[in-house]
Design a protein around this motif. Structure first.
Motif, PDB file in Angstrom:
ATOM      1  N   SER A  45      80.962  65.147  49.570  1.00  0.00           N
ATOM      2  CA  SER A  45      81.002  66.466  48.926  1.00  0.00           C
ATOM      3  C   SER A  45      82.285  67.208  49.274  1.00  0.00           C
ATOM      4  N   LEU A  50      83.767  70.666  46.982  1.00  0.00           N
ATOM      5  CA  LEU A  50      82.633  71.537  46.693  1.00  0.00           C
ATOM      6  C   LEU A  50      82.666  72.734  47.645  1.00  0.00           C
ATOM      7  N   ASP A  54      77.497  74.225  48.862  1.00  0.00           N
ATOM      8  CA  ASP A  54      77.105  72.980  48.211  1.00  0.00           C
ATOM      9  C   ASP A  54      77.268  71.779  49.145  1.00  0.00           C
ATOM     10  N   TRP A 110      66.340  76.280  46.760  1.00  0.00           N
ATOM     11  CA  TRP A 110      66.920  75.000  46.341  1.00  0.00           C
ATOM     12  C   TRP A 110      65.861  73.918  46.110  1.00  0.00           C
ATOM     13  N   ARG A 133      74.589  69.838  37.261  1.00  0.00           N
ATOM     14  CA  ARG A 133      74.464  70.098  38.693  1.00  0.00           C
ATOM     15  C   ARG A 133      73.470  69.123  39.334  1.00  0.00           C
TER      16      ARG A 133
END
Length: 258
Positions: A45, A50, A54, A110, A133
């Motif tokens: 990531s 990101l 994230d 989330w 996403r």
């Protein structure tokens, strides 16, 4: 915005894993695998630039992706979903239906995305209809998991993981459909695997479907693919096929490494 407390999540995961017998090599393997996959999610990531939030989210998906494995091993002492239960679905059940997720994260901000990523991480193909996403985080966990599966199968004898013997593994023939999948450059359906050595070919095939440039770089850097490719079979036909697979994979890596 809600933040992810990595120290707290590690503490909760350690307490969860402590409920299981870590003298069982399968449990020990999955504890170590979990931390490594989370670290790989973080590395991938970050390579994608990101946001820090994230990156945290990718990391926590890595920490939770195999929660179902522990209960699978306790009930059935196997990693074979076909012979027991879908470990991803079991993880979703434990986290979101039995409520374990609230020990890790205080609210449901989330939940939907984490649930989707965990449910999809071991599927042969991702389901249609994912948002961009969702697709990103599903691909992230799948890459990290594949990379570390290569490592886990080098650190732990394959006969231990796949409930076979070293003799059976070294004498086995490769199922033609499994070898075909390897040369077609895609992952191998579980239903095609018939012999112990088929597992090795399936592992090699994971490399073909890594999504992110850094994932292939990590595989190259770690060297576990080369270790798996160096497997020596006492079956002359299998030995010749493995020599061909080594050459094919060397050409693939040379072509696709960034």
């Amino acid at each position: 915005m809600m933040t992810i407390d990595r120290t707290h999540i590690c503490r909760v995961f350690a307490a969860y894993a402590a409920r299981y017998d870590d003298t069982n090599p399968k449990i020990r393997l999955k504890i170590d695998h979990t931390y490594r996959v989370a670290a790989l999610c973080d590395e991938i990531s970050q390579s994608l630039a990101l946001s820090s939030a994230d990156c945290d989210l990718a990391w926590v998906i890595g920490m939770l992706h195999d929660v179902g494995r522990f209960e699978q091993v306790r009930r059935y002492n196997t990693f074979s979903d076909a012979d027991s239960v879908d470990h991803a679905a079991l993880g979703v059940e434990l986290l979101f239906e039995k409520g374990l997720i609230r020990g890790y994260l205080p609210d449901a901000h989330w939940d939907s995305l984490i649930r989707r990523a965990i449910a999809s991480h071991s599927l042969y193909r991702l389901p249609a209809g994912l948002s961009q996403r969702e697709l990103l985080f599903c691909k992230l966990i799948r890459d990290a998991d594949k990379i570390d599966i290569l490592k886990a199968n080098c650190l732990t004898p394959m006969e231990e993981i796949y409930a076979t013997t070293a003799e059976q593994l070294h004498k086995a023939a490769i199922t033609p459909a499994v070898l075909n999948a390897f040369y077609e450059q895609h992952t191998v359906l579980r239903s095609l695997r018939k012999t112990p050595i088929d597992h090795l070919i399936s592992l090699l095939s994971l490399v073909y479907e890594l999504e992110f440039p850094i994932s292939l770089q990590i595989v190259h850097r770690q060297g576990y693919l080369d270790q798996l490719l160096s497997f020596s079979s006492s079956n002359p036909e299998t030995a010749a096929q493995l020599a061909g697979a080594r050459q094919h994979m060397a050409e693939y890596m040379q072509k696709h490494l960034p």
